[in-house]
Design a protein around this motif. Structure first.
Motif, PDB file in Angstrom:
ATOM      1  N   GLY A 192     -28.131 -63.407 -61.035  1.00  0.00           N
ATOM      2  CA  GLY A 192     -27.263 -64.479 -60.561  1.00  0.00           C
ATOM      3  C   GLY A 192     -27.189 -65.659 -61.497  1.00  0.00           C
ATOM      4  N   CYS A 193     -28.089 -65.725 -62.495  1.00  0.00           N
ATOM      5  CA  CYS A 193     -28.119 -66.861 -63.415  1.00  0.00           C
ATOM      6  C   CYS A 193     -27.615 -66.466 -64.805  1.00  0.00           C
ATOM      7  N   GLN A 194     -28.186 -65.410 -65.347  1.00  0.00           N
ATOM      8  CA  GLN A 194     -27.876 -65.058 -66.728  1.00  0.00           C
ATOM      9  C   GLN A 194     -26.802 -63.973 -66.811  1.00  0.00           C
ATOM     10  N   TYR A 195     -25.975 -64.094 -67.831  1.00  0.00           N
ATOM     11  CA  TYR A 195     -25.003 -63.046 -68.110  1.00  0.00           C
ATOM     12  C   TYR A 195     -24.754 -62.986 -69.612  1.00  0.00           C
ATOM     13  N   LYS A 196     -24.480 -61.793 -70.097  1.00  0.00           N
ATOM     14  CA  LYS A 196     -24.116 -61.615 -71.496  1.00  0.00           C
ATOM     15  C   LYS A 196     -22.638 -61.946 -71.671  1.00  0.00           C
ATOM     16  N   GLN A 197     -22.336 -62.575 -72.754  1.00  0.00           N
ATOM     17  CA  GLN A 197     -20.935 -62.857 -73.093  1.00  0.00           C
ATOM     18  C   GLN A 197     -20.709 -62.411 -74.528  1.00  0.00           C
ATOM     19  N   TYR A 198     -19.695 -61.605 -74.749  1.00  0.00           N
ATOM     20  CA  TYR A 198     -19.403 -61.149 -76.098  1.00  0.00           C
ATOM     21  C   TYR A 198     -17.955 -60.667 -76.155  1.00  0.00           C
ATOM     22  N   THR A 199     -17.496 -60.368 -77.347  1.00  0.00           N
ATOM     23  CA  THR A 199     -16.152 -59.805 -77.501  1.00  0.00           C
ATOM     24  C   THR A 199     -16.255 -58.402 -78.090  1.00  0.00           C
ATOM     25  N   ILE A 200     -15.250 -57.594 -77.788  1.00  0.00           N
ATOM     26  CA  ILE A 200     -15.139 -56.254 -78.351  1.00  0.00           C
ATOM     27  C   ILE A 200     -13.685 -56.004 -78.724  1.00  0.00           C
ATOM     28  N   LYS A 222     -20.306 -55.181 -80.491  1.00  0.00           N
ATOM     29  CA  LYS A 222     -20.309 -56.418 -79.713  1.00  0.00           C
ATOM     30  C   LYS A 222     -20.440 -57.604 -80.662  1.00  0.00           C
ATOM     31  N   ASP A 223     -19.420 -58.446 -80.704  1.00  0.00           N
ATOM     32  CA  ASP A 223     -19.425 -59.608 -81.582  1.00  0.00           C
ATOM     33  C   ASP A 223     -19.708 -60.883 -80.781  1.00  0.00           C
ATOM     34  N   GLY A 224     -20.388 -61.832 -81.436  1.00  0.00           N
ATOM     35  CA  GLY A 224     -20.642 -63.125 -80.796  1.00  0.00           C
ATOM     36  C   GLY A 224     -21.488 -63.009 -79.551  1.00  0.00           C
ATOM     37  N   LEU A 225     -22.430 -62.066 -79.554  1.00  0.00           N
ATOM     38  CA  LEU A 225     -23.232 -61.804 -78.362  1.00  0.00           C
ATOM     39  C   LEU A 225     -24.101 -63.004 -78.002  1.00  0.00           C
TER      40      LEU A 225
END
Length: 548
Positions: A192-200, A222-225
């Motif tokens: 509920g707190c952490q999440y991965k954010q990246y682009t593909i 995965k870029d900008g992870l």
């Protein structure tokens, strides 16, 4: 413009002028902040309502027929409402996070959906629905800049769009895509707190409204992870790179000997020791510093940029300064020119030994020994300027996350950069720091046998520590001339002696111990500086402290 409207809306000519100004101002603003098609349409519609009220209050008979009593008051209210909406749009645009060059997300149906980054304030998470109602990685629910909740509307297993939870209006992005597109992934970590954010780069599937069970992201780069934390209020830990480095180390080598002379540096920053230069000293530093990312820059430039200025001056100095019984074979070869051809297999500073016999000639000013100490500031500055090119390239790689670093919630880099420079690499390293200063936090600067160090300006306060290792030319009790570094006769990094007196924990000079090899070449060669780790006790000047 708003003050003019407030002052009174009674004269038709004035009202016409004001409505024209209003129309042009709103359109210009919409273009400036790059509003979405829907927002632009809404804003222009509001402006039309206000224009109608202005003209009606100014006596437009046709509009007055369509209008009811209290037109002037409605115009004022419309004006205030329009101002509020305009302010909200400005705030929304000002808080745009410019997410890595894309505004596309994956919808629960797997098809790209555009949500302008200026409209997103917060990503929301629902643990009870993830991987049940919608696939992990897709955009499910978010708040816009005005704290309005937009929720993915899913009925009977079909994704219908994002529903405004205040107005219940449905937002549906209708643009069609083909081939590969760059999209954001928001992968929840189930707390509920952490999440991965990246682009593909994502191959667009056939468009459908059926919600997927999962997104097939295996094998995609995965870029900008990053890992973001919704819950923490500590800006130092709110955002970090997943599995990212903990501090960086940059090794900047000096002159690379060869005949004919090697070309100047190509200004490339690499992730390996391309020129097999460091003889294990890099491993000693990076292990002690616990560097998460290790980088290498090539500070090599022609001998023209050194205090020797040319090969003949180098060899005249070497021949007459090396002692009568040198312990190193290469020094013996230079000293006794007649047998130099036998030792071409061993690398030397310029030129290679095989060419030396044809270049060395007697020069009376060198008889008895002389070191080339006259500063070649032009050569030093040339190396520094080229180092700035490498620094700019390194900065671009860091900012694009090609070289990964941890960052805080304000997108500021929190990893420090430690630098180890040898010989000609010192001037080149200063150029790199010129390009990075204020953008990348500097850690420690370890300077080994620098060439012409006293020619370069340095901001010592920009570093946690600055240490210079080398021979003791010009110091009280200096070693005899044949034991001095003749390749790069030593002088102090600017300001370092003063720093040494003011704060012995911040920096200073450390000289070659008597038990270590010394000589024209030996006092300079990087392989002879492993004593930094074997001879300096913990807590003493120049000790390389372990990073946490």
């Amino acid at each position: 413009m708003f003050e003019k409207l407030k002052s009174g809306l009674f004269k038709r000519a004035e009202a016409l002028a004001l409505t024209d100004e209003l129309d042009s101002s709103v359109r210009a603003y919409a273009d400036k902040v790059n509003l979405s098609k829907e927002d632009r349409k809404s804003l222009l519609a509001d402006a039309e309502v206000l224009k109608t009220e202005i003209l009606a209050s100014a006596g437009d008979e046709i509009l007055q027929q369509k209008s009811s009593p209290g037109t002037i008051e409605r115009a004022k209210k419309a004006l205030e409402g329009f101002k509020d909406k305009l302010s909200a749009k400005r705030e929304s645009s000002a808080t745009s996070t410019a997410y890595l060059g894309t505004e596309l997300y994956i919808s629960p149906s797997g098809y790209p959906v555009k949500v302008a980054d200026a409209q997103i304030k917060q990503f929301i998470y629902d643990a009870s629905k993830i991987n049940k109602t919608y696939p992990n990685g897709a955009l499910y629910v978010y708040k816009n800049a005005n704290d309005v909740l937009f929720l993915a509307k899913i009925e009977k297993g079909k994704f219908l769009g994002y529903e405004n939870q205040q107005t219940k209006e449905l937002y549906i992005h209708t643009t069609s895509y083909r081939g590969k597109v760059k999209v954001f992934i928001l992968e929840e970590l189930n707390d509920g707190c952490q999440y991965k954010q990246y682009t593909i780069s994502y191959t667009v599937p056939a468009k459908m409204d059926q919600v997927l069970n999962s997104l097939n992201l295996s094998g995609l780069t995965k870029d900008g992870l990053r890992v973001r934390d919704r819950c923490s209020t500590n800006s130092e830990v709110k955002e970090q790179i997943t599995g990212g480095p903990k501090h960086l180390a940059l090794f900047v080598n000096g002159y690379r000997s060869g005949y004919p002379e090697e070309s100047d540096s190509d200004n490339v920053v690499a992730t390996n020791d391309r020129h097999s230069y460091w003889d294990g000293v890099d491993k000693q530093f990076s292990n002690q510093l616990r560097s998460g990312t290790v980088l290498y820059a090539d500070g090599h430039h022609g001998i023209r940029t050194s205090n020797h200025q040319n090969m003949l001056s180098f060899y005249n100095s070497a021949k007459h300064t090396i002692g009568p019984l040198p312990s190193r074979l290469s020094e013996f070869a230079i000293k006794y020119v007649g047998s130099m051809e036998k030792f071409t297999s061993e690398s030397l500073p310029p030129p290679a030994i095989g060419a030396a016999a044809t270049m060395v000639r007697m020069n009376s000013e060198y008889v008895g020994g002389k070191l080339n100490t006259e500063a070649n500031e032009a050569g030093f500055n040339e190396r520094r300027m080229n180092g700035q090119k490498a620094g700019a390239a390194l900065l671009a790689d860091i900012q694009s996350q090609k070289i990964r670093t941890r960052r805080d919630a304000g997108d500021n880099i929190i990893d420090t950069l430690d630098i180890v420079a040898h010989s000609m690499g010192y001037a080149y390293a200063l150029g790199i720091t010129d390009a990075l200063k204020g953008k990348v936090p500097f850690g420690r600067f370890y300077v080994i046998a620098p060439e012409n160090a006293c020619s370069g300006e340095i901001d010592l306060d920009a570093f946690e520590e600055v240490w210079q290792y080398g021979s003791n030319l010009g110091e009280p009790g200096e070693d005899p001339i044949h034991q001095q570094d003749g390749v790069a006769p030593q002088c102090a990094v600017r300001g370092l002696p003063e720093l040494d007196r003011q704060n012995i924990e911040k920096g200073g000079r450390i000289f070659i111990p008597d038990s270590e090899p010394k000589g024209f070449l030996q006092s300079h060669s990087i392989e002879n500086y492993k004593w930094i780790f074997s001879k300096i006790p913990k807590g003493k000047k120049g000790y390389v402290r372990t990073r946490n």
